[in-house]
Write a protein that holds these residues in place. Structure first.
Motif, PDB file in Angstrom:
ATOM      1  N   PRO A 138      -3.342   0.439  -3.387  1.00 48.40           N
ATOM      2  CA  PRO A 138      -2.436  -0.776  -3.713  1.00 48.40           C
ATOM      3  C   PRO A 138      -1.395  -0.331  -4.882  1.00 48.40           C
ATOM      4  CG  PRO A 138      -4.721  -1.145  -3.610  1.00 48.40           C
ATOM      5  CD  PRO A 138      -4.869   0.127  -3.655  1.00 48.40           C
TER       6      PRO A 138
ATOM      7  N   TRP B  56       0.857  -1.114  -0.100  1.00 52.16           N
ATOM      8  CA  TRP B  56       0.009  -0.103  -0.126  1.00 52.16           C
ATOM      9  C   TRP B  56       0.795   1.206   0.144  1.00 52.16           C
ATOM     10  CZ3 TRP B  56      -5.464  -0.315  -0.086  1.00 52.16           C
ATOM     11  CH2 TRP B  56      -5.899  -1.411   0.114  1.00 52.16           C
TER      12      TRP B  56
ATOM     13  N   THR C  48      -8.517  -5.715  -4.577  1.00 54.15           N
ATOM     14  CA  THR C  48      -6.817  -5.421  -3.974  1.00 54.15           C
ATOM     15  C   THR C  48      -5.822  -6.673  -4.426  1.00 54.15           C
ATOM     16  OG1 THR C  48      -7.066  -6.252  -1.741  1.00 54.15           O
ATOM     17  CG2 THR C  48      -7.463  -3.834  -1.957  1.00 54.15           C
TER      18      THR C  48
END
Length: 338
Positions: A88, A77, A141
């Motif tokens: 991300p 991140w 993600t």
């Protein structure tokens, strides 16, 4: 009444002695409050009614270089701008090989070693065990937002396998969490945007709802309440969520729906958690305007229970500290003569 008793009374759609409330902050907002109220136990002075914890093992977040953090699933991140969550910076499922991505161990005892002490410390609060990024967010993600949405159209089998694996992992965590004296399990998963669902209602019902139903059923089988967070305009599927067992909906954003009308339509079935505007009133209003909005929500939406007063999200950093304090004081001073 204790904090726990107030929340449970509200969940029973009855009027507690005061409206239960909770306040959470982004990192920049928390820094403002700490400077205003003094560093130390300033959060405890607020008197919020909900104590929430997400069971994570040591090392669940590792800063691999300045402002870049790797989570327990291996997603990196970028927090150079957004210090709370970030964006991300890698894609673990770019090749679509679901079984080759290692998930963390949901049975690791270290994941749950803090829970006994936390529950004992907050015994009078409404205790909530949380799973963040609980389904759609975990999937995108890992896969990438755009690609996952394309997959919903072009490769349904892939999406179903990915969501099933995430759901199975969550169910294992739920089983362990429910061995502790939590009152509810909370799922955090953003499905909405400012107008409507990101993936649309049809794909939500096809892919998301069946998995969410499995998780809700597991929580309810353990005798716990179910709480769901989803930012954005998801009000078109509130009926679906009620049907599969939802008790508490958060964040209840006044910027995307008329909160009084939503309470009137769904308030017999749901308790709403949120409602205080973080896009308009808190950042741009006056302290007097903040106080008036809090009073109005408590008097209208909080009537006959079914409401936990709170900001519609973690308080953002652009909110003046005077407005934060005005909101907190209004929540704290319920029932007190002026």
């Amino acid at each position: 009444m204790t904090h726990k008793e107030r929340v449970i009374t509200a969940l029973g759609h009855k009027q507690p002695d005061i409206c239960p409330y909770n306040v959470s902050f982004t990192i920049p907002a928390a820094e403002k409050m700490a400077r205003s109220w003094g560093h130390g136990a300033w959060r405890e002075r607020i008197g919020g009614h909900i104590a929430m914890i997400e069971p994570t093992p040591p090392g669940a977040w590792v800063e691999i270089r300045p402002d870049y953090w790797r989570d327990q699933f291996g997603v990196v991140w970028n927090r150079t701008v957004d210090k709370d969550i970030g964006n991300p910076d890698n894609c673990l499922l770019a090749d679509g090989r679901i079984d080759e991505v290692a998930f963390p161990d949901p049975h690791d005892p270290a994941r749950y070693e803090r829970l006994d002490a936390f529950c004992a410390e907050h015994a009078d609060d409404f205790l909530v065990g949380a799973i963040g990024f609980s389904l759609f967010e975990r999937a995108w993600t890992l896969r990438g937002m755009e690609q996952l949405l394309v997959d919903m159209v072009t490769d349904a089998a892939f999406v179903e396998r990915l969501l099933e694996r995430i759901t199975d992992w969550n169910l294992a965590c739920i089983d362990h969490m429910c061995d502790y004296p939590f009152d509810a399990v909370h799922f955090g998963d953003d499905w909405g945007q400012q107008h409507g669902l990101i993936m649309g209602p049809d794909y939500w019902r096809k892919f998301i709802k069946p998995c969410v139903a499995r998780m809700y059923e597991r929580v309810k089988s353990k005798g716990k309440f179910v709480s769901q967070h989803s930012c954005g305009d998801v009000y078109g599927v509130l009926g679906d969520l009620i049907d599969i067992g939802l008790n508490i909906f958060n964040p209840f954003q006044p910027e995307v729906a008329d909160v009084a009308a939503v309470k009137k339509e769904y308030g017999k079935h749901l308790t709403f958690h949120g409602g205080i505007s973080t896009q308009r009133t808190l950042p741009y209003g006056s302290p007097e305007g903040v106080r008036a909005e809090v009073r109005r929500l408590i008097e209208t939406v909080g009537k006959d229970g079914g409401y936990i007063a709170a900001p519609a999200h973690d308080i953002p950093g652009d909110v003046p500290v005077e407005n934060m304090v005005a909101m907190i004081e209004e929540l704290q001073n319920q029932g007190k003569s002026s």
